[in-house]
Design an enzyme around this catalytic site. Structure first.
Site, PDB file in Angstrom:
ATOM      1  N   HIS A 274      -2.443   2.309  -8.478  1.00 42.02           N
ATOM      2  CA  HIS A 274      -1.617   1.748  -7.414  1.00 42.02           C
ATOM      3  C   HIS A 274      -0.125   1.793  -7.749  1.00 42.02           C
ATOM      4  O   HIS A 274       0.289   1.594  -8.875  1.00 42.02           O
ATOM      5  CB  HIS A 274      -2.037   0.308  -7.120  1.00 42.02           C
ATOM      6  N   ASP A 275       0.659   2.115  -6.726  1.00 41.18           N
ATOM      7  CA  ASP A 275       2.123   2.074  -6.779  1.00 41.18           C
ATOM      8  C   ASP A 275       2.743   3.138  -7.683  1.00 41.18           C
ATOM      9  O   ASP A 275       3.915   3.038  -8.038  1.00 41.18           O
ATOM     10  CB  ASP A 275       2.618   0.681  -7.206  1.00 41.18           C
TER      11      ASP A 275
ATOM     12  N   GLY B   7      -0.899   1.681 -13.228  1.00 41.11           N
ATOM     13  CA  GLY B   7      -0.112   1.255 -12.083  1.00 41.11           C
ATOM     14  C   GLY B   7       1.385   1.303 -12.309  1.00 41.11           C
ATOM     15  O   GLY B   7       1.879   1.143 -13.431  1.00 41.11           O
TER      16      GLY B   7
END
Length: 264
Positions: A121-122, A139
């Site tokens: 994520h991200d 992440g």
């Protein structure tokens, strides 16, 4: 009409260009948008709020847009955004963003992402990168343009990897990798600069000499990071051709936290 195999399961709400090809047994969710010319192989799952641009090649068994592997995630409408002309090979897993950051995992244009690459994520990936097999990003990792990750490179969360840098196979990154740097090891250490890559991209001998000078300032002259940044700024002001490369390095170093530091 879109060439969707009869065994594929495509939600009626998905926005798929008429030139897209979807292979057998692929599943595409309602919030997915796919641009013209993209091909999706068999047995893929594309879900979540995922936007995919033009002329991408997505090979079989990839999972794009699944929720983040983050216990804090509670169903927020975060996104995965993939640009144009990317090659995404078998068994890649790209997660959507998380509310603890921008909420977006983003992949740019013209990237070559080999089998088993994981983007948590991200993560933010620039343009023209190459991730060899089993490159794994935790992440919030940011990767600049023209980066090459060797096979089985593993990147700790929040690490930043500067443009034109390169890792060797099985590198383990706990610290930021400045632009142009080649690194290797567990944990990774700076070994040289990516001179051959710069030559292939059309860097002039003057610019390559400046990159050598920056390597010396960072790794050979026993300077503090602050002192090296000042010398790099002087290098950029000495000749207009060098200004952009020196600014790329200086700006990257300005954003490096003292706690994480750079690969040494």
């Amino acid at each position: 009409m879109t060439a969707i195999h009869p065994t594929a399961v495509v939600d009626a709400a998905a926005q798929i260009d008429s030139s897209v090809t979807v292979g057998p047994y692929t599943v595409i969710g309602p919030h997915v948008r796919i641009g013209a010319g993209t091909t999706v192989g068999p047995h893929c799952v594309i879900e979540g709020h995922t936007t995919i641009g033009r002329d991408n090649r997505i090979f079989q068994f990839s999972s794009l847009g699944a929720i983040p592997q983050d216990k804090k995630y509670a169903g927020e409408p975060c996104e995965l955004v993939i640009g144009d002309r990317n090659t995404i090979r078998e068994f890649c897993t790209f997660n959507i963003g998380s509310p603890g950051d921008t909420g977006v995992t983003r992949v740019g244009n013209d990237n070559w992402l080999m089998a088993y690459v994981h983007l948590a994520h991200d993560c933010i990936v620039g343009d023209h990168t190459i991730f060899a097999n089993n490159s794994q990003l935790a992440g919030h990792v940011h990767v600049g343009d023209w980066v090459i990750l060797g096979g089985f490179t593993v990147v700790h969360q929040f690490v930043r990897i500067g443009a034109h840098s390169m890792t060797a196979m099985c590198s383990l990154l706990f610290a930021d990798v400045p632009p142009f740097v080649m690194c290797q090891g567990q944990p990774a250490q700076a070994r040289s600069m990516n001179y051959e890559g710069l030559r292939r991209r059309g860097f002039s001998p003057t610019r390559i000499s400046a990159v050598k000078a920056m390597h010396k300032l960072l790794y050979r002259d026993d300077l503090t990071l602050e002192a090296a940044k000042g010398r790099i700024a002087e290098l950029g002001s000495s000749e207009p051709e060098l200004a952009a490369d020196a600014e790329l390095m200086r700006s990257f170093l300005d954003q490096t936290s003292p706690q994480r530091g750079i690969v040494r």
